[in-house]
Write a protein that holds these residues in place. Structure first.
Motif, PDB file in Angstrom:
ATOM      1  N   SER A  99       0.816  -1.222   0.000  1.00 16.81           N
ATOM      2  CA  SER A  99       0.000   0.000   0.000  1.00 16.81           C
ATOM      3  C   SER A  99       0.846   1.268   0.000  1.00 16.81           C
ATOM      4  N   SER A 100       2.161   1.126  -0.096  1.00 17.77           N
ATOM      5  CA  SER A 100       3.024   2.302  -0.081  1.00 17.77           C
ATOM      6  C   SER A 100       2.807   3.152  -1.325  1.00 17.77           C
ATOM      7  N   VAL A 101       3.050   4.449  -1.159  1.00 16.20           N
ATOM      8  CA  VAL A 101       2.979   5.400  -2.274  1.00 16.20           C
ATOM      9  C   VAL A 101       4.284   6.185  -2.283  1.00 16.20           C
ATOM     10  N   MET A 102       4.890   6.336  -3.457  1.00 15.54           N
ATOM     11  CA  MET A 102       6.112   7.127  -3.601  1.00 15.54           C
ATOM     12  C   MET A 102       6.001   7.941  -4.891  1.00 15.54           C
ATOM     13  N   LEU A 103       5.587   9.193  -4.737  1.00 15.98           N
ATOM     14  CA  LEU A 103       5.447  10.078  -5.900  1.00 15.98           C
ATOM     15  C   LEU A 103       6.236  11.350  -5.650  1.00 15.98           C
ATOM     16  N   PRO A 104       7.187  11.696  -6.496  1.00 20.48           N
ATOM     17  CA  PRO A 104       7.548  10.977  -7.717  1.00 20.48           C
ATOM     18  C   PRO A 104       8.395   9.740  -7.407  1.00 20.48           C
ATOM     19  N   ASN A 105       8.213   8.710  -8.212  1.00 21.41           N
ATOM     20  CA  ASN A 105       9.010   7.495  -8.077  1.00 21.41           C
ATOM     21  C   ASN A 105      10.217   7.632  -8.992  1.00 21.41           C
ATOM     22  N   LEU A 106      11.305   8.142  -8.437  1.00 16.96           N
ATOM     23  CA  LEU A 106      12.461   8.534  -9.244  1.00 16.96           C
ATOM     24  C   LEU A 106      13.472   7.421  -9.437  1.00 16.96           C
ATOM     25  N   GLY A 107      13.325   6.319  -8.699  1.00 19.83           N
ATOM     26  CA  GLY A 107      14.340   5.282  -8.790  1.00 19.83           C
ATOM     27  C   GLY A 107      15.688   5.820  -8.346  1.00 19.83           C
ATOM     28  N   SER A 108      16.721   5.476  -9.086  1.00 23.78           N
ATOM     29  CA  SER A 108      18.071   5.914  -8.711  1.00 23.78           C
ATOM     30  C   SER A 108      18.286   7.405  -8.944  1.00 23.78           C
ATOM     31  N   ARG A 109      17.392   8.044  -9.703  1.00 25.99           N
ATOM     32  CA  ARG A 109      17.535   9.492  -9.912  1.00 25.99           C
ATOM     33  C   ARG A 109      17.339  10.262  -8.606  1.00 25.99           C
ATOM     34  N   ARG A 110      16.783   9.585  -7.610  1.00 25.90           N
ATOM     35  CA  ARG A 110      16.611  10.216  -6.301  1.00 25.90           C
ATOM     36  C   ARG A 110      17.955  10.582  -5.672  1.00 25.90           C
ATOM     37  N   PHE A 111      19.024   9.991  -6.149  1.00 20.62           N
ATOM     38  CA  PHE A 111      20.355  10.261  -5.603  1.00 20.62           C
ATOM     39  C   PHE A 111      21.175  11.184  -6.511  1.00 20.62           C
ATOM     40  N   GLN A 112      20.530  11.858  -7.433  1.00 18.21           N
ATOM     41  CA  GLN A 112      21.241  12.710  -8.390  1.00 18.21           C
ATOM     42  C   GLN A 112      20.761  14.157  -8.298  1.00 18.21           C
ATOM     43  N   PRO A 113      21.154  14.940  -7.326  1.00 19.15           N
ATOM     44  CA  PRO A 113      21.995  14.527  -6.195  1.00 19.15           C
ATOM     45  C   PRO A 113      21.175  14.140  -4.960  1.00 19.15           C
ATOM     46  N   ALA A 114      19.854  14.507  -4.923  1.00 15.65           N
ATOM     47  CA  ALA A 114      19.067  14.254  -3.718  1.00 15.65           C
ATOM     48  C   ALA A 114      17.587  14.345  -4.065  1.00 15.65           C
ATOM     49  N   LEU A 115      16.764  13.892  -3.122  1.00 11.98           N
ATOM     50  CA  LEU A 115      15.325  14.039  -3.313  1.00 11.98           C
ATOM     51  C   LEU A 115      14.929  15.500  -3.200  1.00 11.98           C
ATOM     52  N   LEU A 116      15.497  16.201  -2.205  1.00 11.00           N
ATOM     53  CA  LEU A 116      15.154  17.618  -2.018  1.00 11.00           C
ATOM     54  C   LEU A 116      16.204  18.297  -1.156  1.00 11.00           C
ATOM     55  N   ASP A 117      16.108  19.620  -1.097  1.00  9.57           N
ATOM     56  CA  ASP A 117      16.938  20.426  -0.200  1.00  9.57           C
ATOM     57  C   ASP A 117      16.210  20.579   1.129  1.00  9.57           C
ATOM     58  N   LEU A 118      16.900  20.318   2.224  1.00  6.16           N
ATOM     59  CA  LEU A 118      16.284  20.466   3.543  1.00  6.16           C
ATOM     60  C   LEU A 118      16.254  21.916   4.015  1.00  6.16           C
ATOM     61  N   SER A 119      17.046  22.787   3.387  1.00  2.82           N
ATOM     62  CA  SER A 119      17.039  24.200   3.768  1.00  2.82           C
ATOM     63  C   SER A 119      16.624  25.031   2.560  1.00  2.82           C
ATOM     64  N   SER A 120      16.471  26.326   2.771  1.00  2.00           N
ATOM     65  CA  SER A 120      16.088  27.221   1.680  1.00  2.00           C
ATOM     66  C   SER A 120      17.286  27.660   0.853  1.00  2.00           C
ATOM     67  N   VAL A 121      18.497  27.296   1.277  1.00  2.00           N
ATOM     68  CA  VAL A 121      19.697  27.609   0.499  1.00  2.00           C
ATOM     69  C   VAL A 121      19.811  26.579  -0.614  1.00  2.00           C
ATOM     70  N   GLU A 122      19.752  27.050  -1.832  1.00  2.00           N
ATOM     71  CA  GLU A 122      19.552  26.156  -2.972  1.00  2.00           C
ATOM     72  C   GLU A 122      20.775  25.315  -3.301  1.00  2.00           C
ATOM     73  N   ASP A 123      20.533  24.010  -3.429  1.00  2.00           N
ATOM     74  CA  ASP A 123      21.507  23.071  -3.981  1.00  2.00           C
ATOM     75  C   ASP A 123      22.854  23.106  -3.256  1.00  2.00           C
ATOM     76  N   HIS A 124      22.807  23.149  -1.929  1.00  2.00           N
ATOM     77  CA  HIS A 124      24.032  23.108  -1.124  1.00  2.00           C
ATOM     78  C   HIS A 124      24.217  21.670  -0.648  1.00  2.00           C
ATOM     79  N   ASN A 125      25.387  21.101  -0.894  1.00  2.00           N
ATOM     80  CA  ASN A 125      25.547  19.661  -0.675  1.00  2.00           C
ATOM     81  C   ASN A 125      25.486  19.236   0.791  1.00  2.00           C
ATOM     82  N   THR A 126      25.496  20.181   1.716  1.00  2.00           N
ATOM     83  CA  THR A 126      25.322  19.824   3.127  1.00  2.00           C
ATOM     84  C   THR A 126      23.846  19.836   3.536  1.00  2.00           C
TER      85      THR A 126
END
Length: 591
Positions: A99-126
């Motif tokens: 019954s799980s839902v994963m949208l978007p289902n990105l597969g390995s693209r989820r690691f390129q580089p990440a699912l999302l940014d946790l802060s408002s500073v854009e695309d910072h690798n930390t």
């Protein structure tokens, strides 16, 4: 078989059955005791009640569910049901079931580089967020989860020790992220995952919710596996206006999406939380501080610093301001006063004067019509460091910005012996030290540890009063007279209505094209100082077009109009030279 043996066998069977039942009852009692304990732990996290058995069953049967908004990791926010966090592994966990839902289902693209940014500073690798995946069946072999029944917003604070970062990167984005989702209300809980301690401004984060925020280090106290029954992960970046120079030298964002209106609403909400009212409620009806306050009641605020970046002749500067502007001057200090008391003072000021620094973010609490005067140390170019100029210049902030720069090297005191993070350069090679000492202008640079920038920005400064007053007088000349704001001042025109074209051929080489239209629908309800229309004409098949700005609703074009040719025509309305409306549907006009 004897009766005695038969009775003995029956007795053994009954005893065995009773022992089995007892063991099952004991096992069930142990499970109930464990569930009660886990429920109590869940309620330690939150006062909200939770049926532990129901929550555990939902996780086991349905697993984790995720639905995200945004196309890229840089603009994505995800909502989760039963997202879990393993404090041992320091990883979030997504449990899979049928019954799980994963949208978007990105597969390995989820690691390129990440699912999302946790802060408002854009695309910072930390600041990247991702999760590990496990089947829900693995829960049988894992520690019993503690459930967090609150709706949570999970994010990273970027730098909670710096007031500018607290407001620009954390508070404003979190405030408007919470406005996007109805269940992120005052009873939602914020969870900070960057790993910092509370920091000096933690009370400001508490203003966003009635519930105590949780730090990453605190999650260990509640068990090895925590599951958030409903959570949102990530922050909106729509309210940020500045980039810090990680990829290119710092400056305003290329595409600023926030206006002063949204920032002022945020400031008003925080002031209400701090029980602060403006000395004059000029902001309520759009009035300016000058209009609402008599000259004798106006005052200037000077930010005083006690450790670094000092104004060495602060008392003389204050006297010069009093004599020049005939206003009283009030000093405030982050080191000596509560933040709410500082905001109370700034919210009624006619002018804020400060050395460059994070404290200038408080200018967002100034009333409309106030001035921001930013002072820069020797060798620091004001045009290269503009977070507060950009803030003051946002449409709807209605602040006037002036900068002064120390150009006299003798009026600066440097501190080469300090630690590098406070501008010290003693750790550098002698040749590099000499180069920095000889430099008269810090070149543009990337964030964040440029030693020349740190050396110069942490200087103490004796303000040259003559040049300061010259700059102030010149700067205040261009200060607009702020009249009462009307909604129409920032309203964009709608589409022009009923656009049409007519053509006529005059000779074998001459033709005319007449374009007409009706005014936008919303214009009849607005008072607009200047209305003009922009017309683009492009010959079909060509890459270039001819633009025209017209004051009337119809016009006949003859120059460069050829017979027996098809032209594409676009029309839109412009208010007050800068407020553009959308183009109407393209016209195809054949001469």
């Amino acid at each position: 078989m004897s009766v005695g043996a038969l009775l003995n066998g029956l007795l053994v069977s009954v005893v065995a059955a009773l022992l089995w039942k007892y063991s099952k009852l004991s096992e069930h009692a142990a499970l109930l005791e464990e569930e009660l304990h886990m429920t109590q732990q869940s309620q330690e996290v939150s006062q909200a009640r939770i049926d532990y058995h129901v929550a555990l069953q939902a996780l086991q049967e349905h697993g984790t569910r995720m639905v995200c908004t945004g196309k890229m990791h840089t603009d994505r926010i995800c909502r989760f049901d039963y997202l879990c966090y393993c404090s041992e592994a320091e990883e979030f966990v997504f449990f899979h079931s049928n019954s799980s839902v994963m949208l978007p289902n990105l597969g390995s693209r989820r690691f390129q580089p990440a699912l999302l940014d946790l802060s408002s500073v854009e695309d910072h690798n930390t600041q990247y967020f991702n999760f590990l995946e496990l089947p829900a069946a693995a829960l049988k072999f894992m520690p019993k989860p503690v459930f967090v029944p609150d709706v949570t917003l999970i994010l990273n604070r970027f730098n909670p020790n710096n007031l500018m970062h607290v407001f620009h990167d954390d508070l404003l984005p979190a405030y408007y992220t919470m406005k996007q989702y109805l269940d992120l209300d005052d009873e939602a809980r914020l969870v900070f995952m960057e790993g910092w301690s509370e920091g000096p401004h933690f009370d400001l984060y508490r203003l966003l919710s009635n519930k105590q925020p949780l730090l990453k280090e605190q999650l260990r106290n509640f068990g090895k596996l925590m599951c958030f029954t409903k959570s949102y992960v990530g922050l909106s970046k729509m309210t940020t206006w500045y980039q810090y120079g990680f990829v290119q030298p710092q400056g305003p964002k290329a595409n600023i999406l926030v206006s002063g209106n949204e920032i002022r609403q945020f400031a008003r909400a925080l002031m209400e939380k701090m029980n602060i009212t403006r000395p004059e409620e000029a902001d309520r009806d759009g009035g300016s501080v000058e209009e609402e306050t008599d000259k004798k009641d106006q005052y200037i605020v000077v930010f005083s610093r006690s450790t670094t970046r000092l104004i060495l002749n602060e008392a003389e500067l204050i006297m010069a301001l009093v004599q020049e502007l005939q206003m009283k001057v009030v000093t405030v200090s982050l080191e000596d006063q509560s933040f709410s008391s500082i905001v109370q003072v700034i919210s009624g000021a006619a002018m804020l004067v400060s050395m460059h620094g994070a404290q200038l973010i408080t200018s967002l609490f100034l009333p409309r019509g106030a001035a921001v005067v930013e002072l820069f140390p020797f060798a620091v170019n004001p045009e290269q460091y503009t977070p507060y100029k950009t803030l003051a210049s946002l449409p709807g902030m209605d602040l006037h910005y002036v900068s002064w720069r120390n150009t006299v090297e003798e009026n600066t005191v440097t501190h080469p012996e300090r630690p590098w993070e406070q501008g010290g350069i003693a750790h550098l090679e002698k040749e590099e030290q000499e180069r920095i000492l000889a430099s008269k202008d810090v070149p543009r640079h990337l964030c964040c540890r440029n030693p020349e920038w740190l050396f110069r920005i942490y200087q103490d400064t004796r303000v040259d009063l003559a040049s300061f007053l010259d700059v102030l007088r010149e700067g205040m000349k261009s200060k607009p007279s702020l009249k009462k704001s009307r909604a129409a001042s920032i309203v964009h025109p709608g589409r022009v209505r009923e656009p049409q074209c007519q053509t006529s051929v005059q000779t074998s080489s001459e033709a005319r094209l007449t374009v007409s239209w009706q005014i936008p629908w919303n214009l009849k309800y607005l008072k607009v100082r200047e209305v003009k229309y922009e017309v683009w004409i492009q010959e079909q098949g060509e890459n270039t077009y001819m633009p025209y700005i017209l004051p009337q609703q119809n016009y006949t074009f003859s120059e460069n109009i050829k017979p027996f040719t098809t032209y594409l025509v676009w029309v839109r309305c412009i208010f007050n030279k800068s407020l553009l409306g959308p183009f109407a549907d393209v016209l195809m006009c054949r001469t």
